[in-house]
Design a protein around this motif. Structure first.
Motif, PDB file in Angstrom:
ATOM      1  N   GLN A 141       0.810  -1.210   0.053  1.00 25.40           N
ATOM      2  CA  GLN A 141      -0.092  -0.007   0.023  1.00 25.40           C
ATOM      3  C   GLN A 141       0.911   1.303  -0.030  1.00 25.40           C
ATOM      4  O   GLN A 141       0.610   2.059  -0.611  1.00 25.40           O
ATOM      5  N   ALA A 142       2.043   1.315   0.806  1.00 28.26           N
ATOM      6  CA  ALA A 142       2.830   2.278   0.897  1.00 28.26           C
ATOM      7  C   ALA A 142       3.529   2.610  -0.617  1.00 28.26           C
ATOM      8  O   ALA A 142       3.728   3.852  -1.104  1.00 28.26           O
ATOM      9  N   HIS A 143       3.929   1.546  -1.278  1.00 27.31           N
ATOM     10  CA  HIS A 143       4.389   1.800  -2.655  1.00 27.31           C
ATOM     11  C   HIS A 143       3.519   2.534  -3.658  1.00 27.31           C
ATOM     12  O   HIS A 143       3.894   2.953  -4.638  1.00 27.31           O
ATOM     13  N   ALA A 144       2.351   2.178  -3.177  1.00 24.83           N
ATOM     14  CA  ALA A 144       1.160   2.881  -4.297  1.00 24.83           C
ATOM     15  C   ALA A 144       0.813   4.011  -3.902  1.00 24.83           C
ATOM     16  O   ALA A 144      -0.223   4.964  -4.401  1.00 24.83           O
ATOM     17  N   SER A 145       1.113   4.723  -2.701  1.00 28.27           N
ATOM     18  CA  SER A 145       0.856   5.950  -2.249  1.00 28.27           C
ATOM     19  C   SER A 145       2.134   7.050  -2.303  1.00 28.27           C
ATOM     20  O   SER A 145       3.067   6.646  -2.587  1.00 28.27           O
ATOM     21  N   ARG A 146       2.039   8.210  -1.934  1.00 27.58           N
ATOM     22  CA  ARG A 146       2.704   9.393  -2.133  1.00 27.58           C
ATOM     23  C   ARG A 146       2.802  10.149  -0.912  1.00 27.58           C
ATOM     24  O   ARG A 146       1.690  10.192  -0.379  1.00 27.58           O
ATOM     25  N   GLY A 147       3.745  10.630  -0.571  1.00 30.88           N
ATOM     26  CA  GLY A 147       3.902  11.866   0.614  1.00 30.88           C
ATOM     27  C   GLY A 147       3.749  11.292   1.897  1.00 30.88           C
ATOM     28  O   GLY A 147       4.117  10.237   2.204  1.00 30.88           O
ATOM     29  N   GLY A 148       2.690  11.991   2.759  1.00 30.48           N
ATOM     30  CA  GLY A 148       2.564  11.658   4.208  1.00 30.48           C
ATOM     31  C   GLY A 148       1.801  10.263   4.167  1.00 30.48           C
ATOM     32  O   GLY A 148       1.921   9.599   5.155  1.00 30.48           O
ATOM     33  N   ALA A 149       0.793   9.904   3.215  1.00 34.54           N
ATOM     34  CA  ALA A 149       0.360   8.582   3.191  1.00 34.54           C
ATOM     35  C   ALA A 149       1.309   7.421   3.106  1.00 34.54           C
ATOM     36  O   ALA A 149       1.129   6.394   3.842  1.00 34.54           O
ATOM     37  N   ARG A 150       2.324   7.466   2.368  1.00 32.69           N
ATOM     38  CA  ARG A 150       3.316   6.496   2.133  1.00 32.69           C
ATOM     39  C   ARG A 150       4.141   6.445   3.576  1.00 32.69           C
ATOM     40  O   ARG A 150       4.379   5.323   3.925  1.00 32.69           O
ATOM     41  N   VAL A 151       4.417   7.517   4.033  1.00 39.69           N
ATOM     42  CA  VAL A 151       5.089   7.474   5.319  1.00 39.69           C
ATOM     43  C   VAL A 151       4.242   6.717   6.559  1.00 39.69           C
ATOM     44  O   VAL A 151       4.844   5.719   7.057  1.00 39.69           O
ATOM     45  N   ARG A 152       2.823   6.992   6.602  1.00 41.57           N
ATOM     46  CA  ARG A 152       1.944   6.376   7.454  1.00 41.57           C
ATOM     47  C   ARG A 152       1.792   4.869   7.335  1.00 41.57           C
ATOM     48  O   ARG A 152       2.213   4.063   8.332  1.00 41.57           O
TER      49      ARG A 152
END
Length: 288
Positions: A35-46
């Motif tokens: 899920q993180a690899h499909a996200s960017r920014g703060g969402a990826r960190v979370r």
């Protein structure tokens, strides 16, 4: 005198339950990294922080202390140092999180993978022996250095493979298979380290400081497990990477269609008017 050390006081219950919890934490952690690899920014960190809690907290730390529930030394009770035990949990989460961030933001480079695996493996081994050091008993504890080195090697290899899985594994069936392998590696590291332990009970047992496992460890493990289940619900309710990709394609198609329609309207609006003479010549002539 040398004590009788028993790692399976409750039979297969503790090792099987520990393995299951390790697999569950690893499975959720791999799902969160996808899920993180499909996200960017703060969402990826979370998502990466959630993966660190899942793998480091549930997959490794909870597994370790569930297995410790089956550990017993004849001739002395076992108590746990609360600050050291809590510190071991924080170490597990911190080192796994560091490894995940190194690999995730390292662009998949081989050097980042090796560095993250080495750091995470050494950290996991430190968590394991810190957790064992947190045990208080009326006995002298020593370790076989060769077996300790073997357990550290297993931890480094297991951590490197686990981080590689976070980069490559995305489909549910492969995430499940990878989690089963990670569970074997974590359990193997734990019991190898425990096998390196030699305990000699004191002839005259004294007062033992610390908290009883049932009074302290069980509530703490329950809290971490509940946090893991909460994150599991979050990831189940979140769109998968494939769904995010499909949504992005749909949005791109709709945007392209909107721009095409807008350009056609602009062309029609900016088209030069037809001259009146040309318009009259193009009109059909009625014959009487």
């Amino acid at each position: 005198m040398t004590s009788a050390v028993n790692h399976f006081t409750h039979g297969l219950l503790t090792p099987v339950l520990a393995y299951v919890m390790s697999c569950m934490g690893s499975m959720l952690g791999l799902r969160l990294t996808a899920q993180a690899h499909a996200s960017r920014g703060g969402a990826r960190v979370r998502w990466l922080l959630g993966a660190a809690v899942s793998i480091g907290g549930t997959g490794i730390w909870v597994m370790h202390f569930i297995a410790m529930m089956g550990f017993d030394v004849e001739g002395t009770p076992i108590r746990y140092d609360v600050p050291l035990t809590v510190a071991s949990a924080l170490v597990a989460i911190a080192v796994v999180g560091t490894g995940l961030f190194l690999v995730s933001y390292g662009g998949g480079r081989f050097a980042a993978l090796l560095g993250g695996g080495l750091l995470t493996g050494l950290g996991v081994a430190s968590m394991h022996y810190l957790g064992m050091y947190a045990m208080n008993m009326s006995a002298h504890v020593s370790y076989d250095r060769v077996i300790v080195a073997a357990s550290v090697g297993i931890a480094v290899v297991a951590a490197t493979v686990a981080l590689w899985f976070t980069l490559r594994v995305k489909k549910p069936i492969w995430i499940t298979a990878a989690a089963l392998v990670m569970g074997v590696a974590v359990s193997g590291m734990h019991y190898t380290g425990m096998y390196a332990m030699h305990v000699t009970v004191d002839p005259e047992p004294g007062m033992i400081a610390g908290a009883d496992a049932l009074d302290f460890l069980v509530p703490l493990m329950t809290v971490i497990s509940l946090i893991t289940l909460t994150m599991l619900l979050m990831v189940l309710l979140s769109p998968s990477e494939q769904e995010l990709h499909e949504d992005a394609e749909l949005v791109a198609k709709l945007e392209l269609r909107r721009r095409t329609a807008h350009q056609q309207q602009q062309l029609a609006y900016n088209a030069p008017p037809i001259p009146v003479r040309q318009e009259m010549e193009s009109m059909p002539v009625r014959r009487r």
